[in-house]
Scaffold this motif. Structure first.
Motif, PDB file in Angstrom:
ATOM      1  N   ARG A 136       0.855  -1.189   0.000  1.00  0.00           N
ATOM      2  CA  ARG A 136       0.000   0.000   0.000  1.00  0.00           C
ATOM      3  C   ARG A 136       0.888   1.234   0.000  1.00  0.00           C
ATOM      4  O   ARG A 136       1.700   1.416   0.894  1.00  0.00           O
ATOM      5  CB  ARG A 136      -0.891   0.025   1.239  1.00  0.00           C
ATOM      6  CG  ARG A 136      -1.811   1.248   1.296  1.00  0.00           C
ATOM      7  CD  ARG A 136      -2.577   1.330   2.608  1.00  0.00           C
ATOM      8  NE  ARG A 136      -1.719   1.287   3.781  1.00  0.00           N
ATOM      9  CZ  ARG A 136      -1.053   2.336   4.285  1.00  0.00           C
ATOM     10  NH1 ARG A 136      -1.102   3.507   3.712  1.00  0.00           N
ATOM     11  NH2 ARG A 136      -0.326   2.189   5.375  1.00  0.00           N
ATOM     12  N   ARG A 172      -3.088   0.034  -3.666  1.00  0.00           N
ATOM     13  CA  ARG A 172      -2.463  -1.261  -3.385  1.00  0.00           C
ATOM     14  C   ARG A 172      -1.977  -1.859  -4.695  1.00  0.00           C
ATOM     15  O   ARG A 172      -2.633  -1.729  -5.726  1.00  0.00           O
ATOM     16  CB  ARG A 172      -3.446  -2.190  -2.705  1.00  0.00           C
ATOM     17  CG  ARG A 172      -3.817  -1.700  -1.323  1.00  0.00           C
ATOM     18  CD  ARG A 172      -4.936  -2.531  -0.733  1.00  0.00           C
ATOM     19  NE  ARG A 172      -5.448  -1.896   0.460  1.00  0.00           N
ATOM     20  CZ  ARG A 172      -5.131  -2.254   1.700  1.00  0.00           C
ATOM     21  NH1 ARG A 172      -4.313  -3.253   1.892  1.00  0.00           N
ATOM     22  NH2 ARG A 172      -5.626  -1.628   2.736  1.00  0.00           N
ATOM     23  N   ARG A 218       3.897  -1.001   5.465  1.00  0.00           N
ATOM     24  CA  ARG A 218       2.886  -0.904   4.406  1.00  0.00           C
ATOM     25  C   ARG A 218       2.800  -2.187   3.575  1.00  0.00           C
ATOM     26  O   ARG A 218       1.996  -2.267   2.655  1.00  0.00           O
ATOM     27  CB  ARG A 218       3.203   0.271   3.486  1.00  0.00           C
ATOM     28  CG  ARG A 218       3.038   1.603   4.178  1.00  0.00           C
ATOM     29  CD  ARG A 218       3.125   2.733   3.188  1.00  0.00           C
ATOM     30  NE  ARG A 218       3.239   3.982   3.905  1.00  0.00           N
ATOM     31  CZ  ARG A 218       4.090   4.950   3.587  1.00  0.00           C
ATOM     32  NH1 ARG A 218       4.883   4.818   2.536  1.00  0.00           N
ATOM     33  NH2 ARG A 218       4.132   6.048   4.288  1.00  0.00           N
ATOM     34  N   ARG A 271       1.432  -5.559   2.966  1.00  0.00           N
ATOM     35  CA  ARG A 271       0.225  -6.245   3.426  1.00  0.00           C
ATOM     36  C   ARG A 271       0.345  -7.761   3.352  1.00  0.00           C
ATOM     37  O   ARG A 271      -0.326  -8.477   4.091  1.00  0.00           O
ATOM     38  CB  ARG A 271      -0.984  -5.777   2.612  1.00  0.00           C
ATOM     39  CG  ARG A 271      -1.289  -4.313   2.802  1.00  0.00           C
ATOM     40  CD  ARG A 271      -1.654  -4.105   4.260  1.00  0.00           C
ATOM     41  NE  ARG A 271      -1.862  -2.710   4.570  1.00  0.00           N
ATOM     42  CZ  ARG A 271      -1.224  -2.068   5.539  1.00  0.00           C
ATOM     43  NH1 ARG A 271      -0.320  -2.671   6.262  1.00  0.00           N
ATOM     44  NH2 ARG A 271      -1.484  -0.815   5.792  1.00  0.00           N
TER      45      ARG A 271
END
Length: 171
Positions: free
Chosen positions: A12, A19, A55, A57
């Motif tokens: 992200r 994303r 960030r 994910r």
């Protein structure tokens, strides 16, 4: 990093929140400015990029091994950065009012910094650094106690941020 394995990550971005899934050859992980970052070859752009670990994910190994680019030297690559953003270095001059002069003078902000004392207890800081957005945020942290003298692009960015903040309080 230690196994020299290409990873696939879902990431992200900080600026937009978008994303994406991309492959990365992770060269180095380091702690800077309160966060953990990974630097490596981003297969999507073909460039050496920096990613904030918080960030990421999702992350998985691909089983593919890589060799870092032989011309990549992390210390040389990172030497012009003010923080974690890698941009070409530019001359930056900032004048600090007396209330902030001692605080600025007592710290090492960047290896290229030069300080010059000015009349009335003020101080001028000059550096050769990249990362205009990081610099703008840093300058804004001094409130009215700092003024960007150059480059003009940084001066405009700080001014734009101050005008936006003032507009929030104007009515």
């Amino acid at each position: 990093v230690l196994e020299r394995e290409t990873v696939r990550m879902r990431y992200r971005t900080g600026a937009t929140g978008n994303r994406s899934t991309r492959e990365l050859d992770p060269y180095r992980v380091w702690y800077r400015s309160g966060g953990l970052y990974v630097v490596g070859l981003d297969h999507r752009s073909g460039e050496i990029r920096t990613f904030a670990v918080d960030r990421i994910r999702a992350l998985e190994g691909t089983g593919k091994r890589f060799a870092p680019r032989p011309d990549f030297d992390f210390d040389r690559w990172n030497e012009s950065a003010f923080g974690v953003v890698h941009e070409p270095a530019t001359k930056v001059r900032i004048r600090f009012e007396r209330a902030w002069a001692q605080y600025v003078e007592e710290r090492s902000w960047h290896p290229s910094q030069r300080l010059k004392r000015l009349p009335a207890g003020r101080l001028e800081l000059e550096m050769e650094v990249g990362g205009v957005s990081e610099l703008a945020s840093w300058v804004l942290s001094f409130g009215s106690g700092a003024e960007v003298l150059e480059p003009e692009a940084l001066r405009r960015e700080v001014r734009r941020a101050l005008e936006s903040a003032l507009a929030r309080y104007a009515g």
